[in-house]
Design a protein around this motif. Structure first.
Motif, mmCIF file in Angstrom:
data_model
loop_
_atom_site.group_PDB
_atom_site.id
_atom_site.type_symbol
_atom_site.label_atom_id
_atom_site.label_comp_id
_atom_site.label_asym_id
_atom_site.label_seq_id
_atom_site.Cartn_x
_atom_site.Cartn_y
_atom_site.Cartn_z
ATOM 1 N N PRO A 150 -3.333 0.708 12.036
ATOM 2 C CA PRO A 150 -3.513 -0.055 10.799
ATOM 3 C C PRO A 150 -2.799 0.659 9.648
ATOM 4 C CG PRO A 150 -5.535 1.109 11.360
ATOM 5 C CD PRO A 150 -4.612 1.279 12.513
ATOM 6 N N LEU A 151 -2.109 -0.129 8.825
ATOM 7 C CA LEU A 151 -1.286 0.416 7.758
ATOM 8 C C LEU A 151 -1.676 -0.172 6.411
ATOM 9 C CD1 LEU A 151 2.230 0.000 9.462
ATOM 10 C CD2 LEU A 151 0.833 2.085 9.424
ATOM 11 N N ARG A 152 -1.547 0.613 5.387
ATOM 12 C CA ARG A 152 -1.596 0.120 4.017
ATOM 13 C C ARG A 152 -0.152 0.065 3.534
ATOM 14 N NH1 ARG A 152 -3.856 3.587 -1.157
ATOM 15 N NH2 ARG A 152 -3.526 1.996 -2.767
ATOM 16 N N ALA A 153 0.290 -1.098 3.078
ATOM 17 C CA ALA A 153 1.700 -1.284 2.722
ATOM 18 C C ALA A 153 1.823 -1.874 1.320
ATOM 19 C CB ALA A 153 2.393 -2.198 3.729
ATOM 20 N N VAL A 154 2.789 -1.366 0.577
ATOM 21 C CA VAL A 154 3.131 -1.879 -0.741
ATOM 22 C C VAL A 154 4.621 -2.189 -0.738
ATOM 23 C CG1 VAL A 154 3.203 -1.418 -3.217
ATOM 24 C CG2 VAL A 154 1.348 -0.474 -1.833
ATOM 25 N N ALA A 155 4.983 -3.416 -1.082
ATOM 26 C CA ALA A 155 6.386 -3.820 -1.166
ATOM 27 C C ALA A 155 6.694 -4.224 -2.598
ATOM 28 C CB ALA A 155 6.674 -4.971 -0.215
#
Length: 465
Positions: free
Chosen positions: A403-408
């Motif tokens: 599981p990842l936390r991603a900000v684009a």
């Protein structure tokens, strides 16, 4: 927490066009400082050992012969603002009609603001006149100009224009070649050096030249022993000795053949620049998306590390610090960027991966340090070229990965509609004392390619099998 590293700048910068000559020891306010290492010349006294050694120094017969043969086709390209020099570069005549080749970055001020800047030339003899811009190739950092009007000076320059070396006669590594131009607005000069083939791991061909080229020589010709053009001065390596780079002559010849009948450009060049950058980013993105990821060695995770086909990667590790934290970092970056103007370079990709081991810290202390490292990643701010970043954050769960936390984040270009800068930040959220912080950057891509590149990067995170 551990501060995030600054994203490395390309190691192959464009040669800045030389500022106009300064009127005093420090020059006007805001003028660039002199280049480090530029010696202050002190005249020798007659009869001293120094003056005798200078008098006995050997002079390259080839360099002298080729400069005398080519000087009539050399010129200094000057950008004027309100009648005063704003910057200077070099150029050379390549046709009987008065066509001139130089770098795009030499004439970019005029190209983007023709109502404020105009172009002039000056010859080694001090004659001068006006120039007009016909076309440019921003990807190769080339521009095609033409001498305006007819004068005795123009007639001398166009009588025997320089010619390009045939593409079917490639140079061999170690051959002597000769760079010409007007360094630092001091005087026209010739620099003897060596051809060392093409730069490895470069997306576009670039010649590695062992010779010292300096600001003000941008756009000048590099010729072989027969006086034929093999390259164009364009850039140099920071903090290195005699590591310079040239645009292969074939691209200048192609620009001349494509646009020699073109009418002078009217208005600012932003639409044409946008068209060229859109085509370039499409090719760059397509090639990058077709490459499989490499990975770091880790017992739990696979991290996306790019191939080094046209990128360079650096790795470093830190010993356990006083708190008990260990970190491993890998940074990959294209070393060549496209020049837009004095404040903006674009058209490159970069990846940074940081792997943390906080097993000696415990879950609470590790969480504090790890969160601080994620927060201090800089995303830029609004400036005259780009908007402030617009970001989306979410949690991502893939079938084959943690599981990842991603900000684009996207930053739009103000005058290049449809182009954006992309930054993607990723961290895993499955472990109490182990973590990975990834950063992917794409400069000057379309929204569609930004979407594909984001997906491609996220899919590079997976479990180790």
């Amino acid at each position: 927490g551990k501060p995030a590293p600054a994203v490395p700048t390309p190691n192959v910068p464009r040669l800045p066009v030389a500022p106009p000559a300064q009127s005093g020891p420090q020059g006007p306010q805001g003028a660039p400082a002199p280049m480090p290492g530029l010696p202050q010349q002190v005249p020798d006294q007659p009869g001293t050992a120094a003056s005798q050694a200078q008098a006995n120094a050997p002079v390259s017969a080839s360099a002298r012969r080729l400069y005398d043969r080519s000087r009539a086709q050399l010129l200094q390209v000057r950008t004027l603002f309100n009648g005063s020099q704003a910057s200077v570069g070099s150029g050379f005549v390549v046709s009987a009609e008065g066509h001139v080749i130089t770098n795009y970055h030499v004439v970019s001020q005029h190209a983007l603001e023709p109502e404020r800047y105009r172009l002039q030339y000056q010859t080694p003899e001090g004659d001068g006149g006006d120039l007009e811009l016909l076309d440019f190739d921003a990807r190769r950092d080339l521009a095609l100009l033409r001498i305006v009007g007819k004068s005795p000076a123009a007639a001398r320059m166009t009588a025997t224009p320089l010619v390009f070396r045939k593409a079917e006669q490639p140079l061999s590594k170690g051959e002597r070649i000769y760079s010409m131009g007007n360094p630092h607005d001091v005087a026209f000069a010739v620099v003897e050096g060596t051809y060392n083939g093409l730069v490895e791991r470069s997306f576009d061909p670039l010649i590695y030249y062992s010779g010292s080229i300096n600001p003000g020589m941008s756009g000048g010709p590099v010729i072989d022993e027969d006086g034929e053009i093999v390259g164009i001065n364009v850039s140099t390596m920071i903090f290195a000795q005699q590591m310079s780079f040239l645009v292969p002559a074939q691209y200048a010849n192609a620009l001349l053949q494509r646009s020699r009948q073109a009418a002078p450009m009217k208005g600012a060049a932003w639409p044409r620049l946008r068209e060229q950058l859109m085509a370039y980013q499409e090719e760059l993105s397509r090639n990058f998306l077709a490459q499989p990821w490499r990975t770091l060695t880790h017992p739990r995770y696979r991290f996306p590390i790019p191939q080094e086909q046209y990128m360079r990667c650096w790795g470093s590790g830190t010993p356990t610090d006083a708190q008990g934290l260990q970190m491993q970092r890998t940074q990959c970056r294209m070393e060549h960027a496209l020049f837009i103007n004095e404040t903006l370079q674009t058209g490159y990709l970069g990846v940074t991966e940081e792997v943390y081991d906080g097993s000696k810290l415990g879950a609470l202390r590790f969480s504090t340090v790890y969160s601080a490292s994620f927060r201090n990643e800089r995303l830029g701010a609004a400036d005259k070229d780009r908007t402030a970043p617009y970001c989306k954050e979410n949690f991502v769960q893939q079938s084959d990965g943690p599981p990842l936390r991603a900000v684009a984040c996207l930053r739009a270009y103000r005058k290049l509609d449809g182009l954006v800068d992309l930054t993607v930040l990723v961290t895993n959220v499955d472990s109490a004392t182990e973590g990975a912080l990834g950063r992917f950057e794409a400069r000057g891509v379309s929204f569609a390619n930004a979407t594909q590149l984001t997906r491609h990067y996220l899919q590079g995170f997976a479990w180790t099998r």
